[in-house]
Design a protein around this motif. Structure first.
Motif, PDB file in Angstrom:
ATOM      1  N   UNK A 142       0.801  -1.215   0.000  1.00  0.00           N
ATOM      2  CA  UNK A 142       0.000   0.000   0.000  1.00  0.00           C
ATOM      3  C   UNK A 142       0.833   1.264   0.000  1.00  0.00           C
ATOM      4  N   UNK A 143       0.146   2.372   0.234  1.00  0.00           N
ATOM      5  CA  UNK A 143       0.772   3.682   0.251  1.00  0.00           C
ATOM      6  C   UNK A 143       0.198   4.495   1.406  1.00  0.00           C
ATOM      7  N   UNK A 144       0.971   5.480   1.836  1.00  0.00           N
ATOM      8  CA  UNK A 144       0.501   6.447   2.825  1.00  0.00           C
ATOM      9  C   UNK A 144       0.588   7.841   2.211  1.00  0.00           C
ATOM     10  N   UNK A 145      -0.394   8.669   2.528  1.00  0.00           N
ATOM     11  CA  UNK A 145      -0.297  10.086   2.170  1.00  0.00           C
ATOM     12  C   UNK A 145       0.436  10.777   3.313  1.00  0.00           C
ATOM     13  N   UNK A 146       1.552  11.415   3.008  1.00  0.00           N
ATOM     14  CA  UNK A 146       2.427  11.971   4.044  1.00  0.00           C
ATOM     15  C   UNK A 146       2.660  13.455   3.770  1.00  0.00           C
ATOM     16  N   UNK A 147       2.535  14.257   4.821  1.00  0.00           N
ATOM     17  CA  UNK A 147       2.767  15.698   4.718  1.00  0.00           C
ATOM     18  C   UNK A 147       3.680  16.137   5.861  1.00  0.00           C
ATOM     19  N   UNK A 148       4.616  17.020   5.561  1.00  0.00           N
ATOM     20  CA  UNK A 148       5.446  17.674   6.573  1.00  0.00           C
ATOM     21  C   UNK A 148       4.964  19.106   6.719  1.00  0.00           C
ATOM     22  N   UNK A 149       4.691  19.530   7.948  1.00  0.00           N
ATOM     23  CA  UNK A 149       4.154  20.866   8.191  1.00  0.00           C
ATOM     24  C   UNK A 149       4.893  21.546   9.323  1.00  0.00           C
ATOM     25  N   UNK A 150       5.032  22.851   9.212  1.00  0.00           N
ATOM     26  CA  UNK A 150       5.523  23.644  10.324  1.00  0.00           C
ATOM     27  C   UNK A 150       4.388  23.876  11.308  1.00  0.00           C
ATOM     28  N   UNK A 151       4.724  24.420  12.446  1.00  0.00           N
ATOM     29  CA  UNK A 151       3.694  24.750  13.431  1.00  0.00           C
ATOM     30  C   UNK A 151       2.684  25.728  12.851  1.00  0.00           C
ATOM     31  N   UNK A 152       3.176  26.731  12.115  1.00  0.00           N
ATOM     32  CA  UNK A 152       2.268  27.722  11.517  1.00  0.00           C
ATOM     33  C   UNK A 152       1.366  27.069  10.479  1.00  0.00           C
ATOM     34  N   UNK A 153       1.929  26.181   9.676  1.00  0.00           N
ATOM     35  CA  UNK A 153       1.124  25.514   8.659  1.00  0.00           C
ATOM     36  C   UNK A 153       0.065  24.607   9.248  1.00  0.00           C
ATOM     37  N   UNK A 154       0.403  23.917  10.351  1.00  0.00           N
ATOM     38  CA  UNK A 154      -0.559  23.019  10.981  1.00  0.00           C
ATOM     39  C   UNK A 154      -1.679  23.774  11.680  1.00  0.00           C
ATOM     40  N   UNK A 260       1.282  10.896  -1.896  1.00  0.00           N
ATOM     41  CA  UNK A 260       1.287   9.460  -1.656  1.00  0.00           C
ATOM     42  C   UNK A 260       2.697   8.888  -1.828  1.00  0.00           C
ATOM     43  N   UNK A 261       3.116   8.065  -0.877  1.00  0.00           N
ATOM     44  CA  UNK A 261       4.444   7.457  -0.906  1.00  0.00           C
ATOM     45  C   UNK A 261       4.353   6.002  -0.449  1.00  0.00           C
ATOM     46  N   UNK A 262       5.321   5.215  -0.870  1.00  0.00           N
ATOM     47  CA  UNK A 262       5.458   3.870  -0.325  1.00  0.00           C
ATOM     48  C   UNK A 262       5.920   3.990   1.120  1.00  0.00           C
ATOM     49  N   UNK A 263       5.424   3.097   1.975  1.00  0.00           N
ATOM     50  CA  UNK A 263       5.771   3.190   3.398  1.00  0.00           C
ATOM     51  C   UNK A 263       6.091   1.809   3.971  1.00  0.00           C
ATOM     52  N   UNK A 264       5.140   0.902   3.940  1.00  0.00           N
ATOM     53  CA  UNK A 264       5.342  -0.454   4.445  1.00  0.00           C
ATOM     54  C   UNK A 264       5.575  -1.415   3.276  1.00  0.00           C
ATOM     55  N   UNK A 265       6.221  -2.544   3.580  1.00  0.00           N
ATOM     56  CA  UNK A 265       6.546  -3.545   2.563  1.00  0.00           C
ATOM     57  C   UNK A 265       6.306  -4.940   3.130  1.00  0.00           C
ATOM     58  N   UNK A 266       6.181  -5.907   2.229  1.00  0.00           N
ATOM     59  CA  UNK A 266       6.209  -7.306   2.652  1.00  0.00           C
ATOM     60  C   UNK A 266       7.142  -8.061   1.717  1.00  0.00           C
ATOM     61  N   UNK A 267       7.721  -9.126   2.238  1.00  0.00           N
ATOM     62  CA  UNK A 267       8.581  -9.957   1.401  1.00  0.00           C
ATOM     63  C   UNK A 267       7.719 -10.844   0.513  1.00  0.00           C
TER      64      UNK A 267
END
Length: 286
Positions: A142-154, A260-267
Protein backbone atom coordinates in the motif's frame (compact mmCIF):
# COMPACT_ATOMS: atom_id res chain seq x y z
CA UNK A 1 35.74 -13.46 9.11
CA UNK A 2 35.49 -14.61 12.75
CA UNK A 3 33.37 -17.66 13.38
CA UNK A 4 29.91 -16.85 14.70
CA UNK A 5 26.60 -18.55 15.35
CA UNK A 6 23.09 -17.41 14.51
CA UNK A 7 20.60 -18.57 17.13
CA UNK A 8 17.59 -17.64 19.23
CA UNK A 9 18.13 -15.20 22.07
CA UNK A 10 18.80 -16.46 25.59
CA UNK A 11 18.15 -14.67 28.90
CA UNK A 12 21.90 -14.19 29.31
CA UNK A 13 21.92 -12.09 26.12
CA UNK A 14 19.81 -9.29 27.61
CA UNK A 15 22.74 -6.93 28.45
CA UNK A 16 24.14 -7.30 24.93
CA UNK A 17 20.68 -6.94 23.36
CA UNK A 18 20.17 -3.66 25.21
CA UNK A 19 23.60 -2.47 24.10
CA UNK A 20 22.82 -3.34 20.46
CA UNK A 21 19.43 -1.59 20.64
CA UNK A 22 20.85 1.57 22.20
CA UNK A 23 23.80 1.75 19.78
CA UNK A 24 21.64 1.13 16.72
CA UNK A 25 18.54 3.21 17.49
CA UNK A 26 19.39 5.55 20.37
CA UNK A 27 16.42 4.55 22.54
CA UNK A 28 16.74 5.13 26.30
CA UNK A 29 16.76 2.12 28.64
CA UNK A 30 13.15 2.60 29.80
CA UNK A 31 11.89 2.43 26.19
CA UNK A 32 13.91 -0.72 25.48
CA UNK A 33 12.67 -2.31 28.72
CA UNK A 34 9.05 -1.56 27.75
CA UNK A 35 9.57 -3.14 24.34
CA UNK A 36 11.11 -6.26 25.89
CA UNK A 37 8.25 -6.60 28.38
CA UNK A 38 5.75 -6.49 25.53
CA UNK A 39 7.48 -8.62 22.91
CA UNK A 40 10.45 -10.61 24.19
CA UNK A 41 8.11 -13.41 25.21
CA UNK A 42 9.63 -16.53 23.65
CA UNK A 43 12.72 -17.82 21.84
CA UNK A 44 11.16 -17.20 18.41
CA UNK A 45 10.87 -13.43 18.90
CA UNK A 46 14.57 -12.54 18.62
CA UNK A 47 17.45 -13.82 16.50
CA UNK A 48 21.06 -13.02 17.42
CA UNK A 49 24.49 -13.40 15.88
CA UNK A 50 26.89 -14.49 18.64
CA UNK A 51 30.68 -14.52 18.51
CA UNK A 52 32.89 -16.77 20.67
CA UNK A 53 33.56 -15.44 24.16
CA UNK A 54 35.63 -17.20 26.82
CA UNK A 55 33.25 -16.01 29.55
CA UNK A 56 30.05 -17.05 27.75
CA UNK A 57 29.84 -20.59 26.35
CA UNK A 58 26.82 -19.58 24.25
CA UNK A 59 28.78 -16.69 22.71
CA UNK A 60 28.37 -12.93 22.96
CA UNK A 61 25.54 -11.33 20.97
CA UNK A 62 26.78 -8.65 18.55
CA UNK A 63 23.76 -8.33 16.23
CA UNK A 64 20.05 -8.94 16.72
CA UNK A 65 16.68 -8.62 15.03
CA UNK A 66 13.11 -9.26 16.14
CA UNK A 67 10.35 -11.40 14.59
CA UNK A 68 7.15 -10.18 16.20
CA UNK A 69 3.51 -11.18 15.99
CA UNK A 70 2.23 -8.77 13.34
CA UNK A 71 -1.11 -7.34 12.34
CA UNK A 72 -3.73 -9.24 10.43
CA UNK A 73 -3.73 -7.95 6.86
CA UNK A 74 -7.41 -7.44 6.12
CA UNK A 75 -8.02 -7.10 2.40
CA UNK A 76 -11.79 -7.46 2.50
CA UNK A 77 -14.57 -8.61 4.79
CA UNK A 78 -13.75 -12.19 3.83
CA UNK A 79 -9.98 -12.12 3.19
CA UNK A 80 -7.49 -11.67 6.04
CA UNK A 81 -3.87 -12.87 6.20
CA UNK A 82 -1.82 -13.25 9.43
CA UNK A 83 1.61 -11.64 9.40
CA UNK A 84 4.82 -11.29 11.34
CA UNK A 85 6.61 -7.97 11.70
CA UNK A 86 10.38 -7.86 11.11
CA UNK A 87 11.76 -5.19 13.41
CA UNK A 88 14.87 -3.45 14.75
CA UNK A 89 17.74 -5.26 13.03
CA UNK A 90 20.87 -3.83 14.61
CA UNK A 91 24.56 -4.52 15.10
CA UNK A 92 27.21 -3.15 17.43
CA UNK A 93 29.19 -0.43 15.59
CA UNK A 94 32.52 -2.22 16.07
CA UNK A 95 31.11 -5.37 14.49
CA UNK A 96 29.48 -3.94 11.38
CA UNK A 97 30.39 -4.87 7.80
CA UNK A 98 31.25 -8.45 8.76
CA UNK A 99 28.04 -10.13 7.61
CA UNK A 100 26.46 -10.53 11.06
CA UNK A 101 23.40 -8.38 10.37
CA UNK A 102 22.57 -9.99 7.03
CA UNK A 103 22.99 -13.47 8.53
CA UNK A 104 20.53 -12.51 11.24
CA UNK A 105 18.10 -11.12 8.68
CA UNK A 106 18.15 -14.31 6.62
CA UNK A 107 17.39 -16.28 9.78
CA UNK A 108 14.57 -13.84 10.62
CA UNK A 109 13.06 -14.47 7.19
CA UNK A 110 13.23 -18.24 7.59
CA UNK A 111 11.71 -18.03 11.06
CA UNK A 112 8.97 -15.62 10.00
CA UNK A 113 7.99 -17.88 7.11
CA UNK A 114 7.34 -20.70 9.59
CA UNK A 115 5.18 -18.42 11.77
CA UNK A 116 2.85 -16.65 9.30
CA UNK A 117 2.11 -16.39 5.57
CA UNK A 118 3.28 -12.77 5.32
CA UNK A 119 6.43 -11.04 6.59
CA UNK A 120 6.10 -7.27 6.84
CA UNK A 121 8.37 -4.40 7.72
CA UNK A 122 8.89 -0.65 7.50
CA UNK A 123 12.51 -0.11 6.44
CA UNK A 124 13.99 3.14 7.72
CA UNK A 125 15.27 4.20 4.31
CA UNK A 126 15.09 3.43 0.61
CA UNK A 127 18.66 2.13 0.84
CA UNK A 128 17.53 -0.52 3.33
CA UNK A 129 14.64 -1.47 1.05
CA UNK A 130 17.19 -2.21 -1.65
CA UNK A 131 19.42 -4.19 0.73
CA UNK A 132 16.55 -6.36 1.96
CA UNK A 133 15.21 -6.73 -1.55
CA UNK A 134 18.49 -8.35 -2.60
CA UNK A 135 18.08 -10.94 0.15
CA UNK A 136 14.44 -11.67 -0.71
CA UNK A 137 12.23 -9.52 -2.96
CA UNK A 138 10.24 -6.82 -1.17
CA UNK A 139 6.82 -5.70 -2.37
CA UNK A 140 5.17 -2.39 -1.38
CA UNK A 141 2.23 -2.90 0.97
CA UNK A 142 0.00 0.00 0.00
CA UNK A 143 0.77 3.68 0.25
CA UNK A 144 0.50 6.45 2.82
CA UNK A 145 -0.30 10.09 2.17
CA UNK A 146 2.43 11.97 4.04
CA UNK A 147 2.77 15.70 4.72
CA UNK A 148 5.45 17.67 6.57
CA UNK A 149 4.15 20.87 8.19
CA UNK A 150 5.52 23.64 10.32
CA UNK A 151 3.69 24.75 13.43
CA UNK A 152 2.27 27.72 11.52
CA UNK A 153 1.12 25.51 8.66
CA UNK A 154 -0.56 23.02 10.98
CA UNK A 155 -2.39 25.79 12.84
CA UNK A 156 -3.74 27.59 9.79
CA UNK A 157 -7.40 26.61 10.16
CA UNK A 158 -10.04 26.78 12.88
CA UNK A 159 -9.21 23.84 15.17
CA UNK A 160 -11.66 21.06 15.88
CA UNK A 161 -12.29 20.11 19.50
CA UNK A 162 -10.20 17.18 20.74
CA UNK A 163 -11.18 14.31 23.04
CA UNK A 164 -8.47 12.06 24.50
CA UNK A 165 -9.24 8.35 24.24
CA UNK A 166 -7.81 5.24 25.84
CA UNK A 167 -6.06 2.96 23.39
CA UNK A 168 -8.82 0.39 23.90
CA UNK A 169 -11.55 2.82 22.84
CA UNK A 170 -9.43 4.11 19.97
CA UNK A 171 -8.74 0.61 18.63
CA UNK A 172 -12.45 -0.24 18.70
CA UNK A 173 -13.51 2.93 16.90
CA UNK A 174 -10.70 2.52 14.40
CA UNK A 175 -11.94 -0.88 13.34
CA UNK A 176 -15.46 0.45 12.95
CA UNK A 177 -14.22 3.22 10.67
CA UNK A 178 -11.79 1.10 8.67
CA UNK A 179 -13.84 -2.09 8.51
CA UNK A 180 -14.73 -1.83 4.82
CA UNK A 181 -11.26 -0.65 3.73
CA UNK A 182 -8.06 -2.69 3.22
CA UNK A 183 -5.99 -2.18 6.35
CA UNK A 184 -3.78 -3.72 9.04
CA UNK A 185 -5.54 -4.87 12.21
CA UNK A 186 -3.01 -4.55 15.03
CA UNK A 187 -2.64 -6.79 18.10
CA UNK A 188 -3.35 -5.24 21.48
CA UNK A 189 0.37 -5.39 22.27
CA UNK A 190 1.06 -2.66 19.70
CA UNK A 191 -1.42 -0.29 21.31
CA UNK A 192 -0.28 -1.08 24.86
CA UNK A 193 3.34 -0.42 23.97
CA UNK A 194 2.46 2.76 22.07
CA UNK A 195 0.56 4.06 25.09
CA UNK A 196 3.50 3.19 27.35
CA UNK A 197 5.80 5.07 24.96
CA UNK A 198 3.59 8.17 25.39
CA UNK A 199 1.50 8.04 22.22
CA UNK A 200 -1.81 9.90 22.27
CA UNK A 201 -5.12 8.67 20.88
CA UNK A 202 -7.60 11.38 19.94
CA UNK A 203 -11.15 11.76 18.68
CA UNK A 204 -12.28 14.88 16.87
CA UNK A 205 -15.67 15.55 15.24
CA UNK A 206 -15.49 13.34 12.14
CA UNK A 207 -11.88 12.24 12.73
CA UNK A 208 -9.58 9.95 14.71
CA UNK A 209 -5.85 10.45 15.24
CA UNK A 210 -2.92 8.58 16.80
CA UNK A 211 0.01 10.83 17.74
CA UNK A 212 3.64 10.26 18.71
CA UNK A 213 4.90 13.37 20.57
CA UNK A 214 8.64 13.77 20.10
CA UNK A 215 11.13 16.43 21.09
CA UNK A 216 10.37 19.40 18.85
CA UNK A 217 8.03 17.52 16.52
CA UNK A 218 4.93 15.36 16.46
CA UNK A 219 4.32 12.37 14.21
CA UNK A 220 0.64 11.87 13.46
CA UNK A 221 1.02 8.22 12.52
CA UNK A 222 -2.67 7.90 11.68
CA UNK A 223 -5.22 10.56 10.81
CA UNK A 224 -8.61 9.23 9.71
CA UNK A 225 -10.96 11.92 8.41
CA UNK A 226 -14.38 10.55 7.54
CA UNK A 227 -16.51 13.64 8.03
CA UNK A 228 -13.91 16.22 9.03
CA UNK A 229 -12.00 18.86 7.10
CA UNK A 230 -8.41 17.57 7.36
CA UNK A 231 -7.04 21.10 7.82
CA UNK A 232 -9.30 21.70 10.83
CA UNK A 233 -8.43 18.26 12.23
CA UNK A 234 -4.70 19.03 11.92
CA UNK A 235 -5.25 22.37 13.64
CA UNK A 236 -7.01 20.59 16.49
CA UNK A 237 -4.09 18.16 16.76
CA UNK A 238 -1.64 21.08 16.82
CA UNK A 239 -3.59 22.72 19.63
CA UNK A 240 -3.59 19.47 21.63
CA UNK A 241 0.08 18.66 20.95
CA UNK A 242 2.14 21.82 20.31
CA UNK A 243 5.34 21.18 18.34
CA UNK A 244 7.72 22.93 15.96
CA UNK A 245 6.85 20.58 13.13
CA UNK A 246 4.45 17.80 12.22
CA UNK A 247 4.47 14.70 10.06
CA UNK A 248 0.92 13.78 9.07
CA UNK A 249 0.05 10.34 7.65
CA UNK A 250 -3.36 9.56 6.17
CA UNK A 251 -4.63 6.61 4.12
CA UNK A 252 -5.05 7.00 0.38
CA UNK A 253 -8.79 6.33 0.60
CA UNK A 254 -9.52 9.20 3.05
CA UNK A 255 -8.92 12.94 2.50
CA UNK A 256 -5.72 14.40 3.88
CA UNK A 257 -2.71 16.60 3.14
CA UNK A 258 0.52 15.62 1.42
CA UNK A 259 1.56 13.24 -1.33
CA UNK A 260 1.29 9.46 -1.66
CA UNK A 261 4.44 7.46 -0.91
CA UNK A 262 5.46 3.87 -0.33
CA UNK A 263 5.77 3.19 3.40
CA UNK A 264 5.34 -0.45 4.45
CA UNK A 265 6.55 -3.54 2.56
CA UNK A 266 6.21 -7.31 2.65
CA UNK A 267 8.58 -9.96 1.40
CA UNK A 268 7.38 -11.70 -1.73
CA UNK A 269 5.29 -14.78 -0.99
CA UNK A 270 4.60 -17.99 -2.90
CA UNK A 271 0.99 -16.84 -3.20
CA UNK A 272 0.96 -13.09 -3.97
CA UNK A 273 -1.06 -11.10 -1.48
CA UNK A 274 -4.15 -9.37 -2.87
CA UNK A 275 -2.73 -6.08 -1.63
CA UNK A 276 -4.40 -3.09 -3.27
CA UNK A 277 -2.40 0.04 -3.86
CA UNK A 278 -4.29 1.86 -1.11
CA UNK A 279 -3.72 -0.72 1.66
CA UNK A 280 -3.26 1.06 5.01
CA UNK A 281 -0.37 -0.07 7.28
CA UNK A 282 0.53 2.95 9.45
CA UNK A 283 2.02 1.68 12.74
CA UNK A 284 5.60 0.48 13.03
CA UNK A 285 6.46 0.58 16.76
CA UNK A 286 8.19 3.93 16.39
Amino acid sequence: MPAFAVRSWLPGDIPELKEIFAASFGDPPEVVDAFYRAFLTGPETCVVAAVPDTEKPEGRAVAAGYVLPGPALRFSDTASVPSVYLYALGCLPACRRRGYGMAVYRSMLARGKSMAPAECGIPASEALVQVYDRIHPMVPLGRSRIAEMSSAGASGAEPLAVEHLSWEVYAGRREQWLGSHPHAVYPESYYRLSAEFGSLFLALPGALAALIPLEGRCVVSELLCIGADPARAVAGIAAACPAEGYEIRTPAFFPGPGSLRRFAYYHDTAEPLPAPEDFWFPFGLE
